[in-house]
Design a protein around this motif. Structure first.
Motif, PDB file in Angstrom:
ATOM      1  N   ILE A 179       7.604  13.685  -8.504  1.00  0.00           N
ATOM      2  CA  ILE A 179       7.373  12.493  -7.675  1.00  0.00           C
ATOM      3  C   ILE A 179       6.466  12.865  -6.501  1.00  0.00           C
ATOM      4  O   ILE A 179       6.767  13.789  -5.734  1.00  0.00           O
ATOM      5  CB  ILE A 179       8.693  11.894  -7.148  1.00  0.00           C
ATOM      6  N   PHE A 180       5.349  12.152  -6.369  1.00  0.00           N
ATOM      7  CA  PHE A 180       4.439  12.300  -5.237  1.00  0.00           C
ATOM      8  C   PHE A 180       4.759  11.209  -4.210  1.00  0.00           C
ATOM      9  O   PHE A 180       4.695  10.024  -4.531  1.00  0.00           O
ATOM     10  CB  PHE A 180       2.981  12.158  -5.693  1.00  0.00           C
ATOM     11  N   THR A 181       5.091  11.610  -2.993  1.00  0.00           N
ATOM     12  CA  THR A 181       5.361  10.650  -1.917  1.00  0.00           C
ATOM     13  C   THR A 181       4.210  10.777  -0.917  1.00  0.00           C
ATOM     14  O   THR A 181       4.030  11.814  -0.288  1.00  0.00           O
ATOM     15  CB  THR A 181       6.721  10.924  -1.261  1.00  0.00           C
ATOM     16  N   THR A 182       3.438   9.705  -0.762  1.00  0.00           N
ATOM     17  CA  THR A 182       2.072   9.859  -0.250  1.00  0.00           C
ATOM     18  C   THR A 182       1.853   9.362   1.180  1.00  0.00           C
ATOM     19  O   THR A 182       0.764   8.913   1.512  1.00  0.00           O
ATOM     20  CB  THR A 182       1.089   9.145  -1.203  1.00  0.00           C
ATOM     21  N   SER A 183       2.865   9.473   2.037  1.00  0.00           N
ATOM     22  CA  SER A 183       2.645   9.122   3.441  1.00  0.00           C
ATOM     23  C   SER A 183       3.536   9.973   4.331  1.00  0.00           C
ATOM     24  O   SER A 183       4.643  10.373   3.917  1.00  0.00           O
ATOM     25  CB  SER A 183       2.927   7.634   3.676  1.00  0.00           C
ATOM     26  N   GLU A 219      -7.252   5.762  -3.211  1.00  0.00           N
ATOM     27  CA  GLU A 219      -7.644   7.089  -3.672  1.00  0.00           C
ATOM     28  C   GLU A 219      -6.484   7.831  -4.325  1.00  0.00           C
ATOM     29  O   GLU A 219      -6.675   8.562  -5.299  1.00  0.00           O
ATOM     30  CB  GLU A 219      -8.235   7.914  -2.527  1.00  0.00           C
ATOM     31  N   HIS A 220      -5.274   7.661  -3.812  1.00  0.00           N
ATOM     32  CA  HIS A 220      -4.114   8.275  -4.476  1.00  0.00           C
ATOM     33  C   HIS A 220      -3.931   7.691  -5.875  1.00  0.00           C
ATOM     34  O   HIS A 220      -3.588   8.408  -6.819  1.00  0.00           O
ATOM     35  CB  HIS A 220      -2.847   8.068  -3.644  1.00  0.00           C
ATOM     36  N   ASP A 221      -4.165   6.398  -6.010  1.00  0.00           N
ATOM     37  CA  ASP A 221      -4.001   5.788  -7.322  1.00  0.00           C
ATOM     38  C   ASP A 221      -5.121   6.188  -8.279  1.00  0.00           C
ATOM     39  O   ASP A 221      -4.913   6.274  -9.489  1.00  0.00           O
ATOM     40  CB  ASP A 221      -3.907   4.262  -7.206  1.00  0.00           C
ATOM     41  N   GLY A 237       6.018  10.060 -10.911  1.00  0.00           N
ATOM     42  CA  GLY A 237       6.110   8.883 -10.051  1.00  0.00           C
ATOM     43  C   GLY A 237       5.267   9.034  -8.798  1.00  0.00           C
ATOM     44  O   GLY A 237       5.035  10.147  -8.309  1.00  0.00           O
ATOM     45  N   PHE A 238       4.822   7.895  -8.277  1.00  0.00           N
ATOM     46  CA  PHE A 238       4.000   7.864  -7.066  1.00  0.00           C
ATOM     47  C   PHE A 238       4.530   6.777  -6.143  1.00  0.00           C
ATOM     48  O   PHE A 238       4.729   5.638  -6.579  1.00  0.00           O
ATOM     49  CB  PHE A 238       2.533   7.577  -7.409  1.00  0.00           C
ATOM     50  N   VAL A 239       4.730   7.118  -4.884  1.00  0.00           N
ATOM     51  CA  VAL A 239       5.205   6.156  -3.888  1.00  0.00           C
ATOM     52  C   VAL A 239       4.089   5.938  -2.879  1.00  0.00           C
ATOM     53  O   VAL A 239       3.615   6.887  -2.238  1.00  0.00           O
ATOM     54  CB  VAL A 239       6.482   6.668  -3.179  1.00  0.00           C
ATOM     55  N   TYR A 240       3.660   4.686  -2.747  1.00  0.00           N
ATOM     56  CA  TYR A 240       2.481   4.344  -1.939  1.00  0.00           C
ATOM     57  C   TYR A 240       2.862   3.511  -0.719  1.00  0.00           C
ATOM     58  O   TYR A 240       3.638   2.556  -0.823  1.00  0.00           O
ATOM     59  CB  TYR A 240       1.482   3.539  -2.770  1.00  0.00           C
ATOM     60  N   VAL A 241       2.235   3.803   0.408  1.00  0.00           N
ATOM     61  CA  VAL A 241       2.529   3.076   1.643  1.00  0.00           C
ATOM     62  C   VAL A 241       1.784   1.739   1.721  1.00  0.00           C
ATOM     63  O   VAL A 241       2.193   0.834   2.432  1.00  0.00           O
ATOM     64  CB  VAL A 241       2.205   3.963   2.879  1.00  0.00           C
ATOM     65  N   TYR A 246       4.395   3.824 -10.492  1.00  0.00           N
ATOM     66  CA  TYR A 246       4.159   3.805  -9.053  1.00  0.00           C
ATOM     67  C   TYR A 246       4.778   2.562  -8.437  1.00  0.00           C
ATOM     68  O   TYR A 246       4.992   1.548  -9.107  1.00  0.00           O
ATOM     69  CB  TYR A 246       2.658   3.861  -8.728  1.00  0.00           C
ATOM     70  N   VAL A 247       5.089   2.674  -7.153  1.00  0.00           N
ATOM     71  CA  VAL A 247       5.535   1.533  -6.362  1.00  0.00           C
ATOM     72  C   VAL A 247       4.651   1.480  -5.129  1.00  0.00           C
ATOM     73  O   VAL A 247       4.493   2.483  -4.425  1.00  0.00           O
ATOM     74  CB  VAL A 247       7.018   1.647  -5.958  1.00  0.00           C
ATOM     75  N   GLU A 248       4.024   0.345  -4.878  1.00  0.00           N
ATOM     76  CA  GLU A 248       3.125   0.195  -3.733  1.00  0.00           C
ATOM     77  C   GLU A 248       3.813  -0.554  -2.596  1.00  0.00           C
ATOM     78  O   GLU A 248       4.891  -1.119  -2.763  1.00  0.00           O
ATOM     79  CB  GLU A 248       1.846  -0.539  -4.163  1.00  0.00           C
ATOM     80  N   ASN A 249       3.199  -0.516  -1.427  1.00  0.00           N
ATOM     81  CA  ASN A 249       3.692  -1.233  -0.240  1.00  0.00           C
ATOM     82  C   ASN A 249       5.126  -0.844   0.131  1.00  0.00           C
ATOM     83  O   ASN A 249       5.956  -1.695   0.453  1.00  0.00           O
ATOM     84  CB  ASN A 249       3.614  -2.752  -0.457  1.00  0.00           C
ATOM     85  N   VAL A 250       5.417   0.440   0.094  1.00  0.00           N
ATOM     86  CA  VAL A 250       6.761   0.923   0.431  1.00  0.00           C
ATOM     87  C   VAL A 250       6.785   1.314   1.906  1.00  0.00           C
ATOM     88  O   VAL A 250       6.066   2.232   2.330  1.00  0.00           O
ATOM     89  CB  VAL A 250       7.166   2.124  -0.448  1.00  0.00           C
ATOM     90  N   ALA A 251       7.593   0.627   2.675  1.00  0.00           N
ATOM     91  CA  ALA A 251       7.682   0.916   4.115  1.00  0.00           C
ATOM     92  C   ALA A 251       8.281   2.295   4.344  1.00  0.00           C
ATOM     93  O   ALA A 251       9.173   2.738   3.605  1.00  0.00           O
ATOM     94  CB  ALA A 251       8.535  -0.147   4.807  1.00  0.00           C
ATOM     95  N   GLU A 252       7.789   2.977   5.367  1.00  0.00           N
ATOM     96  CA  GLU A 252       8.348   4.280   5.717  1.00  0.00           C
ATOM     97  C   GLU A 252       9.750   4.077   6.286  1.00  0.00           C
ATOM     98  O   GLU A 252       9.989   3.153   7.042  1.00  0.00           O
ATOM     99  CB  GLU A 252       7.430   4.978   6.724  1.00  0.00           C
TER     100      GLU A 252
END
Length: 358
Positions: free
Chosen positions: A90-94, A45-47, A30-34, A65-71
């Motif tokens: 799971i990669f959490t990318t921010s 680039e993460h994607d 899984g990938f969590v994108y800000v 993946y889930v994009e636009n995830v608020a911190e």
């Protein structure tokens, strides 16, 4: 008849079992994108690295993946949901996903987590980041040479050590080639908000900046510079080459693919352990995008020589003598900043005006 039904039932059961076994053999990542995957910068680039994982392992992996995830709290909800849905890694990318990642990891000890740019680790949480400040040294060198107004604008996201390091590195190297250079910094307090980023660029241009660097994720500052005319920019996190050869004259490119592939393989073969990774130009995690012909040949040569010196370990961007903004000593002649100092950097170097926001 009954025997036929029994045989048929057994075959179905075996088929289901085999199917279940195949499904279990797949590693779910899984990938969590800000930001959005189409931001043209950080998340893009993460994607790209996620896609490289798919290309490397084919049907042995499943990625989500889930994009636009608020911190903050929303991140914890998304990460929890991924773990509940069977993610093995799971990669959490921010940076702002740090505490949510640690919190969720405690509840799912069998899931492996990789957090980008943070510093909190656990038995099942690794951290990783890139030495972006090396790329900033190259950008600062080009910026110092190319500014005609002697004013370089810098769009900061949040006043965290990663961003402060970048500002300092760019300034140190701009100052080396142009003693008259001045930095003006606008804090956007966002990673991705094209409207805010564009406004920040416009403010800097109005203040006389003819070179703009950014530590935010969208291409909006590039568009603002292009509209303004004679303003130099640099791609951030991704090449942003649609704005080359001008205003975008070079870029920092984050290449996460080798790391993501290696860490996914480690989960697959059972060798994954919690580590901290901080790589730069040498190992290839930080790339320097093409320096266009808008940059004079001698400046390009100087920038590339600096890049090679950092890649080989011959030169470190934070080498003394350097002082802090308040005039106190930072590094003595020839002294190199250690990673602990860099990781916690919360001050400007001498010569940068203004204060760091709380």
């Amino acid at each position: 008849m009954k025997l036929t039904k029994l045989l048929t039932g057994a075959a179905v059961a075996l088929g289901l079992a085999a199917g279940g076994a195949l499904a279990q053999d797949k590693t779910k990542v899984g990938f969590v994108y800000v930001g959005p995957v189409g931001d043209g910068g950080w998340t893009y680039e993460h994607d790209q690295a996620r896609k490289a994982v798919v290309e490397e392992f084919g049907d042995k992996v499943e990625t989500v993946y889930v994009e636009n995830v608020a911190e903050g709290p929303d991140a914890e909800r998304v990460i929890t949901q991924m773990a509940l849905q069977g993610a093995d890694l799971i990669f959490t990318t921010s940076f702002g996903y740090m505490d949510p990642t640690i919190n969720v990891a405690k509840k799912f000890p069998d899931v492996k987590f990789e957090h980008a740019t943070g510093y909190k680790r656990a038995e099942n949480v690794s951290t990783y980041s890139a030495r972006f400040y090396e790329g900033r040294a190259v950008q600062g060198t080009i910026a110092g040479h190319m500014t005609e107004s002697n004013i370089v604008g810098y769009i900061g996201s949040y006043p965290i050590p990663e961003v402060i390091r970048g500002i300092n590195s760019a300034y140190i190297h701009a100052k080396k080639v142009n003693p008259d250079v001045e930095f003006k910094i606008v804090w956007a307090f966002t990673w991705f908000d094209p409207a805010k980023e564009a406004d920040a660029a416009k403010v800097l241009i109005e203040q006389g900046a003819d070179v703009i660097l950014q530590h935010t994720d969208s291409t909006a500052p590039q568009a603002a510079a292009q509209a303004a005319g004679n303003v130099v920019t640099f791609g951030q996190a991704s090449d942003m080459a649609e704005y080359a050869p001008f205003p975008r004259v070079s870029s920092i490119i984050d290449d996460w693919a080798p790391y993501y592939i290696a860490r996914t393989k480690a989960v697959m073969d059972g060798t994954w352990t919690s580590v901290d990774t901080w790589d730069g130009i040498g190992p290839g995690m930080v790339g320097i995008g093409e320096i266009t012909d808008a940059v004079p040949a001698e400046v390009k040569a100087e920038a590339l020589a600096l890049k090679e010196a950092m890649a080989s370990g011959e030169y470190h961007p934070f080498t003394g003598p350097l002082k802090k903004q308040d005039g106190s000593d930072f590094l003595a002649e020839g002294e190199i900043a250690d990673d602990g100092t860099l990781a916690g950097m919360n001050f400007y170097v001498e010569g940068i005006e203004g204060s760091i926001p709380e």
